[in-house]
Design an enzyme around this catalytic site. Structure first.
Site, PDB file in Angstrom:
ATOM      1  N   PHE A  39     -42.616  37.987 -19.219  1.00  0.00           N
ATOM      2  CA  PHE A  39     -41.725  36.871 -19.541  1.00  0.00           C
ATOM      3  C   PHE A  39     -40.853  36.525 -18.349  1.00  0.00           C
ATOM      4  O   PHE A  39     -40.362  37.409 -17.651  1.00  0.00           O
ATOM      5  CB  PHE A  39     -40.845  37.215 -20.745  1.00  0.00           C
ATOM      6  CG  PHE A  39     -41.620  37.309 -22.024  1.00  0.00           C
ATOM      7  CD1 PHE A  39     -41.941  36.167 -22.736  1.00  0.00           C
ATOM      8  CD2 PHE A  39     -42.047  38.538 -22.510  1.00  0.00           C
ATOM      9  CE1 PHE A  39     -42.673  36.242 -23.908  1.00  0.00           C
ATOM     10  CE2 PHE A  39     -42.779  38.626 -23.683  1.00  0.00           C
ATOM     11  CZ  PHE A  39     -43.087  37.471 -24.385  1.00  0.00           C
ATOM     12  N   GLU A  40     -40.609  35.230 -18.167  1.00  0.00           N
ATOM     13  CA  GLU A  40     -39.751  34.767 -17.074  1.00  0.00           C
ATOM     14  C   GLU A  40     -38.350  35.350 -17.159  1.00  0.00           C
ATOM     15  O   GLU A  40     -37.632  35.415 -16.169  1.00  0.00           O
ATOM     16  CB  GLU A  40     -39.670  33.239 -17.085  1.00  0.00           C
ATOM     17  CG  GLU A  40     -38.963  32.690 -18.313  1.00  0.00           C
ATOM     18  CD  GLU A  40     -39.164  31.192 -18.498  1.00  0.00           C
ATOM     19  OE1 GLU A  40     -38.470  30.439 -17.832  1.00  0.00           O
ATOM     20  OE2 GLU A  40     -40.016  30.808 -19.305  1.00  0.00           O
ATOM     21  N   THR A  41     -37.949  35.739 -18.373  1.00  0.00           N
ATOM     22  CA  THR A  41     -36.620  36.321 -18.545  1.00  0.00           C
ATOM     23  C   THR A  41     -36.523  37.704 -17.916  1.00  0.00           C
ATOM     24  O   THR A  41     -35.442  38.281 -17.881  1.00  0.00           O
ATOM     25  CB  THR A  41     -36.285  36.423 -20.039  1.00  0.00           C
ATOM     26  OG1 THR A  41     -37.428  36.951 -20.720  1.00  0.00           O
ATOM     27  CG2 THR A  41     -35.944  35.060 -20.609  1.00  0.00           C
ATOM     28  N   GLY A  42     -37.639  38.264 -17.458  1.00  0.00           N
ATOM     29  CA  GLY A  42     -37.594  39.533 -16.753  1.00  0.00           C
ATOM     30  C   GLY A  42     -38.146  40.711 -17.530  1.00  0.00           C
ATOM     31  O   GLY A  42     -38.123  41.839 -17.041  1.00  0.00           O
TER      32      GLY A  42
ATOM     33  N   ASN B 186     -36.309  26.659 -13.741  1.00  0.00           N
ATOM     34  CA  ASN B 186     -35.554  27.905 -13.961  1.00  0.00           C
ATOM     35  C   ASN B 186     -35.365  28.722 -12.690  1.00  0.00           C
ATOM     36  O   ASN B 186     -34.292  29.275 -12.451  1.00  0.00           O
ATOM     37  CB  ASN B 186     -36.290  28.786 -14.979  1.00  0.00           C
ATOM     38  CG  ASN B 186     -35.658  28.685 -16.339  1.00  0.00           C
ATOM     39  OD1 ASN B 186     -34.503  28.294 -16.470  1.00  0.00           O
ATOM     40  ND2 ASN B 186     -36.412  29.044 -17.357  1.00  0.00           N
TER      41      ASN B 186
END
Lengths: 317, 257
Positions: free
Chosen positions: B50-53, A99
């Site tokens: 979370f990696e999504t920010g 990612n």
């Protein structure tokens, strides 16, 4: 611009396409369905962690090659179903990255750089196993000759780093993102997490933005700090309420567990999947017609609670 | 002893690995639940990341994916993916991050495969791929690994190394240029494993209640040291109560009771 016009103008057979969103959230689904409806073929697709949009494009027969970090849809499909079938049958060639690597590749494209360095993936098979073979890479000018490249830190041990992975920029022909708000000239405001949508848009030659609401330019410019993409990056703005459905759009609606569960079941059986494509996509003339096929009680249940941005207490089994 | 399912046991055991001050990187599924359980039970000052920010997400409902709008609620900030991963790559913040990962295959050194079974170019089974797992395992000080204990999953040689663990043991990881640290614990549905400080080989740390050592070893494709084995404490009634009522009342992740 209408969606069918935007897709027919910018998305061509064999083009390099990037779609925004992340697994179950803010995928540009209306555009995905229109690409399937228009029977585009041979697309080279980019995403980072994408679920529904990638899987539907693959299932729709539109995609030959995919560069991605993760093809799953949360609890609804831990591995995307049509993606898995296409890879296992050899119909789809995949190039795997992580990612962060995919995000940096879009960032490099957005910055006009050939590559960016990262410290992840050293010794992994992401570095060692290539989906696109060297000869195929050299014969296609739209694919870099190397998947990636590992170098010693040219600054010695500066920043306590010995080795770096260089990942090549992605420069899509077209990127499509779905936002909550835009003005008619294309300035974009995404609420909630933006994922890598903005880098994906900036890296592309052409950008299509679909949005829940089109507002007056003066209104967006009262708080420019909340806007992420300037109008000169955007080629087409399409007003498309429910344009991310059946994935979620923060502040507007949740993902639809009923639809996503049904989709997984259809996708697992080739004949059911063909019937699904026929009923929901080929026989609907546009996204509004597609939405009108969904049971109203289900659409009502996924309306976002203004306090949380999602459908609080939604039954998600 | 309280009545509990194996998934409840795994979640509680993982939550005990999380401490106040840890920044917990969560993936999809049971790892989110373990982080929520830790926050509610033993580590209220841990940070869910979370990696999504979404940074320090409050999680009033369990998310179905790391992009779920539920991760956005009450966060300290919303960043981009690049920002989220940069926090892990940066040693100032990355050294505080505990990653929780799952995989299809795991080897003696905690290297993980979540990409394919069989040949990469022509796989027998295709899985979703790295997502952020390769990044997390490359960067952070400590990872917690969730696995089902099965012979086909605990293999002497991975079909594909998605996420580097201790590589070939000893100092091979840092010699290759990866961060200090690596996998610290593997939590399965039958037993818990840890890694030797010197050799970095996996060893049996303990079996779950009513699981014999032999049953554990019979389900592995490689040998591990068993001399350090001690019992794994079952979940307390209060841990189960919080897990069931506060973390996952719909049993979306926990599954049938």
């Amino acid at each position: 611009m209408s969606l069918d016009h935007a897709i027919s103008r910018f998305v061509h057979d064999g083009c390099h396409l990037s779609i925004g969103g992340f697994t179950v959230n803010r995928n540009p689904m209306a555009a995905v369905y229109e690409i399937i409806r228009q029977k585009k073929r041979g697309i080279h697709l980019y995403a980072h962690s994408n679920g529904q949009g990638v899987d539907e494009l693959i299932g729709g027969g539109c995609v030959d090659r995919l560069e991605i970090a993760y093809a799953g849809n949360g609890r609804f499909a831990p591995t995307c179903v049509r993606f898995r079938k296409a890879v296992e049958s050899g119909e789809l060639v995949v190039e795997d990255y992580s990612n962060f690597q995919m995000s940096l590749r879009f960032t490099a494209g957005a910055m006009g750089l050939p590559f960016l360095p990262v410290k992840s993936g050293i010794e992994s098979d992401i570095a060692n196993q290539w989906g696109f073979k060297p000869a195929a890479r050299r014969s296609d000018e739209k694919i870099p000759d190397l998947k990636l490249c590992i170098i010693d830190n040219p600054f010695g041990r500066w920043a306590d780093t010995t080795r770096l992975v260089l990942v090549p920029a992605i420069e899509p022909d077209v990127s499509i993102i779905h936002a909550q708000t835009a003005d008619s000239s294309g300035t974009v405001r995404i609420d909630g997490l933006a994922f890598t949508d903005i880098e994906q848009a900036k890296a592309a030659r052409h950008v299509i933005v679909t949005c829940e609401t089109i507002v007056d330019t003066r209104q967006l410019r009262k708080q420019p700090e909340r806007n992420q993409l300037p109008f000169f990056c955007v080629d087409a703005v399409v007003h498309l309420p429910m344009g991310a459905y059946p994935t979620a759009c923060y502040g507007h609606y949740d993902y639809d567990p009923g639809y996503l569960n049904d989709y997984r079941n259809y996708a697992q059986n080739d004949e059911h999947h063909r019937n699904y494509l026929d009923r929901y996509i080929f026989k609907t003339k546009d996204h509004a017609a597609f939405i009108s096929l969904q049971p109203l009680h289900r659409l009502n249940k996924i309306k976002a609670d203004p306090d949380t941005g999602y459908a609080t207490g939604l039954n998600r089994l | 002893m309280a009545d509990f399912t194996l998934r409840e046991m795994m979640t509680v055991v993982a939550s005990r690995e999380i401490h106040d001050g840890d920044i917990v990187f969560c993936g999809t599924g049971i790892s989110m639940l373990a982080a929520m359980a830790a926050k509610h039970i033993s580590a209220p000052e841990s940070i869910i990341f979370f990696e999504t920010g979404a940074i320090d997400a409050q999680l009033e409902e369990v998310p179905m994916a790391v992009s779920d709008s539920r991760v956005m609620l009450g966060a300290a900030m919303h960043g981009s993916l690049s920002e989220a991963f940069a926090f892990m790559q940066n040693p100032n913040t990355g050294s505080k991050v505990v990653g929780i990962l799952g995989a299809a295959q795991c080897d003696l050194y905690g290297n993980l495969n979540s990409t394919v079974i069989g040949d990469y170019a022509n796989p027998d089974i295709r899985f979703p791929g790295s997502g952020g797992a390769c990044d997390v395992s490359s960067f952070v000080r400590r990872t917690i690994v969730f696995m089902q204990l099965e012979k086909r999953r605990f293999v002497p040689r991975l079909d594909y190394m998605t996420s580097p663990g201790w590589l070939k043991g000893y100092t091979s990881r840092t010699a290759a240029g990866l961060s200090q640290g690596g996998p610290s614990v593997v939590i399965t549905d039958k037993a818990v494993f840890r890694f030797d400080e010197i050799t970095r080989k996996m060893y049996l740390d303990g079996c779950f209640p009513d699981v014999s050592r032999q049953e554990v070893l019979d389900n592995m494709g490689f040998k591990v040291d068993v001399t350090r084995e001690k019992p794994v404490a079952p979940p307390h009634a209060c841990e189960l109560e919080i897990l069931r009522s506060r973390c996952d009342p719909q049993r979306l992740i926990l599954g049938p009771s």
